[in-house]
Write an enzyme that holds these catalytic residues in place. Structure first.
Site, PDB file in Angstrom:
ATOM      1  CG  HIS A  78       3.770 -11.247  -4.070  1.00  0.00           C
ATOM      2  ND1 HIS A  78       3.024 -10.959  -2.939  1.00  0.00           N
ATOM      3  CD2 HIS A  78       3.448 -10.262  -4.957  1.00  0.00           C
ATOM      4  CE1 HIS A  78       2.294  -9.888  -3.142  1.00  0.00           C
ATOM      5  NE2 HIS A  78       2.543  -9.427  -4.361  1.00  0.00           N
TER       6      HIS A  78
ATOM      7  CG  ASP B 178       3.484 -12.396   0.176  1.00  0.00           C
ATOM      8  OD1 ASP B 178       4.670 -12.265  -0.185  1.00  0.00           O
ATOM      9  OD2 ASP B 178       2.507 -12.033  -0.518  1.00  0.00           O
TER      10      ASP B 178
ATOM     11  CD  GLN C  76      -4.455  -5.278 -10.975  1.00  0.00           C
ATOM     12  OE1 GLN C  76      -4.942  -4.203 -11.281  1.00  0.00           O
ATOM     13  NE2 GLN C  76      -5.188  -6.328 -10.726  1.00  0.00           N
ATOM     14  N   GLY C  77      -0.093  -3.092  -8.117  1.00  0.00           N
ATOM     15  CA  GLY C  77       0.891  -2.065  -7.804  1.00  0.00           C
ATOM     16  C   GLY C  77       0.915  -1.691  -6.344  1.00  0.00           C
ATOM     17  CG  ASP C  78      -2.198  -0.545  -4.159  1.00  0.00           C
ATOM     18  OD1 ASP C  78      -1.535   0.502  -4.228  1.00  0.00           O
ATOM     19  OD2 ASP C  78      -3.390  -0.615  -4.508  1.00  0.00           O
ATOM     20  CB  SER C  79       2.150  -6.291  -4.309  1.00  0.00           C
ATOM     21  OG  SER C  79       1.126  -7.085  -4.835  1.00  0.00           O
TER      22      SER C  79
END
Length: 269
Positions: free
Chosen positions: A75, A121, A210-213
């Protein structure tokens, strides 16, 4: 429909949480420990503690798994093909500090199953050159389910609070495995246990954000080596009570990853 993919927009980040499940198990998630709300609920990593960790300019993280290949989340990227727009930062924990390496991408391979299923993913990013003196992170082999229990280590440069900006420093924290049945009480049919694993605390407080994906969830094997068992994928917010982090369960699709990495340490076209 997925609740929230923890992907950063512009320079904020992507969210993650881990925990693997053994089919049919019904273990309850433990209560959260007292923790300062970093990673969320973590602490600063020291230089060299997680040497294979990679920060990506697309608002995601990843891990170096071959000489020129970074494993991240599907993603985080839009398609398979040539791509020279991504910058990978390696060899540093302080993004504003000196040292480390910044290397451009040359090619991206995106999991072909992700678009239709929302699961599996994972994606690979090929670097223009091989960073020297940086070890690779092992990843769980197909069927290697023994690592999916106990606790895991999560890390990233993502937000330290829900809705916050990117962290300057690499943070890390420990989260416990959460069974499929427990996680499905929160996410229902959105969870795909064949390809996803959950981790976190029933009371919340510790999670990726958010930002660790795309970053790795890791655990040490019997030889004492770090192994990537999960990829930060999605979840409801960051560290919310009874909403655990959902990770791509690496062992379930690791053969597909291996088949896309050539003997030369690049992406097989």
């Amino acid at each position: 429909m997925r609740i929230f993919a923890k992907l950063a927009v512009v320079v904020t980040a992507a969210s993650v949480a881990i925990g693997t499940l053994v089919a049919g198990s019904a273990q309850a998630a433990p209560a959260a420990p007292d923790a300062t709300p970093f990673i969320v609920g973590g602490q600063n990593a020291s230089q060299g503690q997680f040497p294979w960790m990679v920060q990506l300019s697309i608002g995601c993280d990843g891990a170096l798994v071959a000489s020129r290949v970074v494993l991240t989340a599907a993603h985080c990227v839009s398609r398979t093909g040539s791509n020279t727009s991504i910058t990978a930062t390696l060899g540093k924990v302080d993004l504003q500090g000196s040292g480390g390496r910044s290397i451009k991408s040359t090619y991206v391979y995106r999991s072909p199953q992700y678009a239709s299923t929302g699961a599996q993913d994972w994606a690979l990013i090929e670097l223009a050159s091989a960073p020297s003196s940086i070890p690779f992170l092992k990843y769980a082999a197909q069927g290697e389910t023994s690592l999916y229990s106990g606790t895991f280590t999560i890390m990233g440069w993502g937000a330290t609070v829900e809705g916050g900006g990117q962290s300057r420093y690499l943070k890390y924290a420990t989260v416990p495995f959460v069974s499929d049945s427990t996680c499905q009480q929160s996410y229902g049919s959105d969870l795909q246990p064949a390809y996803e694993v959950c981790a976190g605390y029933a009371a919340g407080g510790v999670d990726t954000c958010q930002g660790d994906s795309g970053g790795p969830m890791v655990k040490k094997n019997s030889a004492g080596d770090w192994v990537e068992v999960g990829i930060v994928s999605w979840g409801q917010g960051c560290a919310e009570p009874k909403f655990y982090g959902v990770y791509g369960e690496v062992q379930s699709f690791s053969t597909n990853i291996t088949n896309r990495i050539s003997p030369s340490g690049t992406i097989a076209r």
